[in-house]
Motif scaffolding. Structure first.
Motif, PDB file in Angstrom:
ATOM      1  N   ARG A   1    -128.785  29.529  75.388  1.00 18.16           N
ATOM      2  CA  ARG A   1    -129.286  28.156  75.246  1.00 18.16           C
ATOM      3  C   ARG A   1    -128.397  27.341  74.323  1.00 18.16           C
ATOM      4  NH1 ARG A   1    -135.536  27.300  73.874  1.00 18.16           N
ATOM      5  NH2 ARG A   1    -135.603  28.187  75.989  1.00 18.16           N
ATOM      6  N   LEU A   2    -127.974  27.938  73.205  1.00 19.15           N
ATOM      7  CA  LEU A   2    -127.095  27.232  72.278  1.00 19.15           C
ATOM      8  C   LEU A   2    -125.749  26.943  72.935  1.00 19.15           C
ATOM      9  CD1 LEU A   2    -126.442  26.078  69.499  1.00 19.15           C
ATOM     10  CD2 LEU A   2    -125.801  28.395  68.760  1.00 19.15           C
ATOM     11  N   ALA A   3    -125.219  27.924  73.672  1.00 19.78           N
ATOM     12  CA  ALA A   3    -123.931  27.736  74.352  1.00 19.78           C
ATOM     13  C   ALA A   3    -124.012  26.586  75.347  1.00 19.78           C
ATOM     14  CB  ALA A   3    -123.520  29.015  75.065  1.00 19.78           C
ATOM     15  N   LEU A   4    -125.100  26.517  76.103  1.00 19.81           N
ATOM     16  CA  LEU A   4    -125.270  25.441  77.077  1.00 19.81           C
ATOM     17  C   LEU A   4    -125.393  24.094  76.369  1.00 19.81           C
ATOM     18  CD1 LEU A   4    -125.661  24.535  80.002  1.00 19.81           C
ATOM     19  CD2 LEU A   4    -128.107  25.019  79.758  1.00 19.81           C
ATOM     20  N   SER A   5    -126.110  24.059  75.248  1.00 17.34           N
ATOM     21  CA  SER A   5    -126.267  22.815  74.492  1.00 17.34           C
ATOM     22  C   SER A   5    -124.924  22.329  73.962  1.00 17.34           C
ATOM     23  CB  SER A   5    -127.243  23.024  73.327  1.00 17.34           C
ATOM     24  OG  SER A   5    -128.520  23.421  73.790  1.00 17.34           O
ATOM     25  N   ILE A   6    -124.119  23.262  73.441  1.00 18.78           N
ATOM     26  CA  ILE A   6    -122.791  22.902  72.938  1.00 18.78           C
ATOM     27  C   ILE A   6    -121.921  22.376  74.075  1.00 18.78           C
ATOM     28  CG2 ILE A   6    -120.648  23.856  71.986  1.00 18.78           C
ATOM     29  CD1 ILE A   6    -122.400  25.770  70.332  1.00 18.78           C
ATOM     30  N   ALA A   7    -121.978  23.061  75.205  1.00 16.69           N
ATOM     31  CA  ALA A   7    -121.163  22.651  76.357  1.00 16.69           C
ATOM     32  C   ALA A   7    -121.522  21.237  76.803  1.00 16.69           C
ATOM     33  CB  ALA A   7    -121.360  23.634  77.505  1.00 16.69           C
ATOM     34  N   ILE A   8    -122.805  20.960  76.938  1.00 16.70           N
ATOM     35  CA  ILE A   8    -123.241  19.632  77.389  1.00 16.70           C
ATOM     36  C   ILE A   8    -122.842  18.561  76.382  1.00 16.70           C
ATOM     37  CG2 ILE A   8    -125.264  18.198  77.868  1.00 16.70           C
ATOM     38  CD1 ILE A   8    -126.601  20.707  79.036  1.00 16.70           C
ATOM     39  N   ALA A   9    -123.035  18.846  75.087  1.00 15.24           N
ATOM     40  CA  ALA A   9    -122.678  17.866  74.051  1.00 15.24           C
ATOM     41  C   ALA A   9    -121.185  17.569  74.075  1.00 15.24           C
ATOM     42  CB  ALA A   9    -123.089  18.404  72.675  1.00 15.24           C
TER      43      ALA A   9
END
Length: 292
Positions: free
Chosen positions: A84-92
């Motif tokens: 979830r954190l990886a996806l959030s970083i990617a989107i940001a």
């Protein structure tokens, strides 16, 4: 910070920056005023965009990475970063990069998002999963940074010099990627990725590598037909081109059992040389004419 750098493949981001700079130098027009802010906005924008794209790729391939010894220590499969954190970083990162590139120039923003679509949707979700020759269409997004850099200064992205730089990066990726695929073929087999060596064996892969290596070297040697070529072409491009052929011949004769690393390294360094030398020759001629 180490996990963030690994998640965003910071080492590859550096290559993206270098190829973007090469495209920027090729596309820069003599009468144009140079702006440090313009260049920094481009580099920061494409840095965030590429880092976000690579992070998204690791999120997408987290299950495959966990099956492969070479990749199971990456941040997500090792548990250092949650999915979830990886996806959030990617989107940001993707949002920040896209905003900066669109603000710089709409064409640059469009090319950036097109690159993300090709890499994270077409390549990661379909080509790589289904096609042994996925490296060929997958080389298109890999070659886009130099075109993005060019477009920042010159909208004529179908000029001969821009096409030359794009094709250099395009042809380079097949020998680069397939040499890795041969080296780590067992890993790809364990991950269920049908790379060319896994699908058809090393012999056929070396044959195709040879075709693209010859095309890559031939294009570099033919660069005077596409870009400004003078002294540095003779001093750097020609020796690099010949060295690549020698190293591939050694690699081919060993049937991929030896000389992997020299061929891999010379191929990577040559790509940078083939991109940067036309920029040096172009501006060397410009400065010489100004002084005269």
């Amino acid at each position: 910070m180490k996990s963030l750098a690994d998640l965003s493949k910071f080492g590859i981001v550096i290559f993206v920056w270098l190829s973007t700079l090469a495209g920027y130098g090729l596309g820069f027009q003599i009468e144009q005023a140079f702006s440090v802010i313009h260049l920094l906005q481009l580099l920061v924008g494409i840095g965030f965009l590429s880092a976000g794209s690579f992070a998204l790729n690791q999120y997408q391939e987290r299950k495959i990475d966990a099956l492969m010894p070479r990749t199971r220590k990456r941040p997500i499969p090792s548990g250092k970063v949650s999915p979830r954190l990886a996806l959030s970083i990617a989107i940001a990162f993707l949002i920040v990069g896209s905003v900066l590139l669109y603000a710089l120039k709409p064409l640059v923003g469009h090319l950036g998002l097109f690159t993300v679509f090709l890499y994270n949707v077409a390549y990661t979700m379909y080509w790589k999963q289904k096609m042994p020759m996925a490296a060929v269409p997958g080389a298109i997004p890999g070659a886009m940074p130099v075109m993005i850099g060019y477009a920042a200064n010159n909208s004529n992205i179908f000029s001969t010099e821009c096409l030359y730089a794009f094709l250099i990066m395009f042809f380079w990726q097949m020998p680069h990627y397939w040499s890795l695929a041969i080296r780590y073929s067992e890993d790809y087999k364990n991950g269920g990725v049908p790379t060319l060596p896994v699908a058809v064996g090393n012999g056929t892969t070396l044959y195709h590598m040879g075709l693209y290596t010859i095309a890559y070297v031939a294009l570099a040697l033919m660069s005077p037909w596409f870009v400004e070529a003078r002294y540095f072409y003779i001093l750097i491009v020609v020796p690099f081109a010949l060295k690549i052929l020698v190293e591939f011949a050694k690699y081919y004769r060993s049937e991929a059992r030896a000389n992997w690393l020299p061929f891999f390294l010379w191929t990577n360094f040559s790509m940078l040389a083939f991109l940067i030398v036309p920029v040096i020759d172009k501006w060397f001629v410009v400065l010489t004419n100004i002084q005269s």
